[in-house]
Design an enzyme around this catalytic site. Sequence first.
Site: not given
Ligand SMILES: Cc1cc2nc3c(=O)[nH]c(=O)nc-3n(C[C@H](O)[C@H](O)[C@H](O)COP(=O)(O)OP(=O)(O)OC[C@H]3O[C@@H](n4cnc5c(N)ncnc54)[C@H](O)[C@@H]3O)c2cc1C
Length: 308
Positions: A132, A185
């Site tokens: 990660d 990723r």
């Molecule tokens: C498989 C995976 C691995 C990840 N690994 C890392 C990593 O190694 N390092 C790192 O910095 N980040 C990591 N992340 C987190 C990532 O960086 C984001 O903070 C997170 O995924 C929210 O971004 P989004 O792309 O969903 O879009 P956003 O613009 O944040 O959200 C878009 C929409 O998605 C939905 N949504 C988003 N988050 C949530 C939530 N928590 N609960 C409910 N609905 C939500 C909502 O409908 C929101 O309007 C990971 C995420 C995923 C999915």
Amino acid sequence: MSLLRSTFIALSGNARLRRFSERSSLGRRMSSRFVAGFRIEDALNATAALDRQGLAVTLDSLGENVSSPGQARQSGQTYHRLLDEISTARLNANVSLKLTQMGIDLGHDLAFEVVSGLVTHAAQNNSFVRVDMEGTLYTDATIGLVRKLHAVPENRGHVGIVIQAYLRRSAQDIETLLADGIRIRLCKGAYKEPPELAFPAKSDVDANFVALMKVLLKSGVFHGIATHDEAMIAATKTFVHAERIDRAGFEFQMLYGVRRDLQRQLVKDGYKVRVYVPFGEEWYPYFMRRLAERPANVLFLAKNFFRN
Ligand SMILES: Cc1cc2nc3c(=O)[nH]c(=O)nc-3n(C[C@H](O)[C@H](O)[C@H](O)COP(=O)(O)OP(=O)(O)OC[C@H]3O[C@@H](n4cnc5c(N)ncnc54)[C@H](O)[C@@H]3O)c2cc1C
């Protein structure tokens, strides 16, 4: 960055609130929305249930910033056990870990030793270790460590990394990593970073995410597109269609408990989807970052709590 988002990110580092929450029964109950349980067995049960729905999994044993080499090695042991259990139960799963949990604050050699043992184990099991990405304090070290591990011929394809679209440097990092053939990723990024390093506006982060997604999907290496954002998913689908990219050549990735409807729909539509399943006693910082992403989750949790 919104005030609520930065407040939750700041709270995610609060040691006193963390100790209190991790021990309280209310805290433990609330965390179950995003955390698959406290024991390995809980996580394996959740994995088997997702497997039955056609969803792949990556397992994360929660924990960050260990304070002794013994703790780092202990974290490594948990992952060795996970790799064994995944293989024995023939689950469609791999593992994700954090370098701070593997002792990087105590020395790069220690983290390298622990993660190297895990990647060797994963290669023997034909599995995979995802490292990660944490805050920018660790970006260079994480890229350096993953490249060094991936350069060992037996490890090729068995260790990968995460790139955050909110960082201004990410296009350059992707170029370097793709030259090595490393699996990436792509996510938006979950930490608090200064504007010199990370785009402050969501529109810029989203535009960069789409641009980087295109580079990854054209690279011929198997990558993960990690997002719950319907606009990012739509842009990916459109690109896949227009460029005739094989749907088996990449996967969408989403977090356990987030947009389960979308996870299932993508599987139905013929896409590969992997769910990130965290488990363990140390759920607090992870949980607070999830609230930071979507402060409406606080309301959601409160409503559910009073309904139960
Ligand atoms: C498989 C995976 C691995 C990840 N690994 C890392 C990593 O190694 N390092 C790192 O910095 N980040 C990591 N992340 C987190 C990532 O960086 C984001 O903070 C997170 O995924 C929210 O971004 P989004 O792309 O969903 O879009 P956003 O613009 O944040 O959200 C878009 C929409 O998605 C939905 N949504 C988003 N988050 C949530 C939530 N928590 N609960 C409910 N609905 C939500 C909502 O409908 C929101 O309007 C990971 C995420 C995923 C999915």
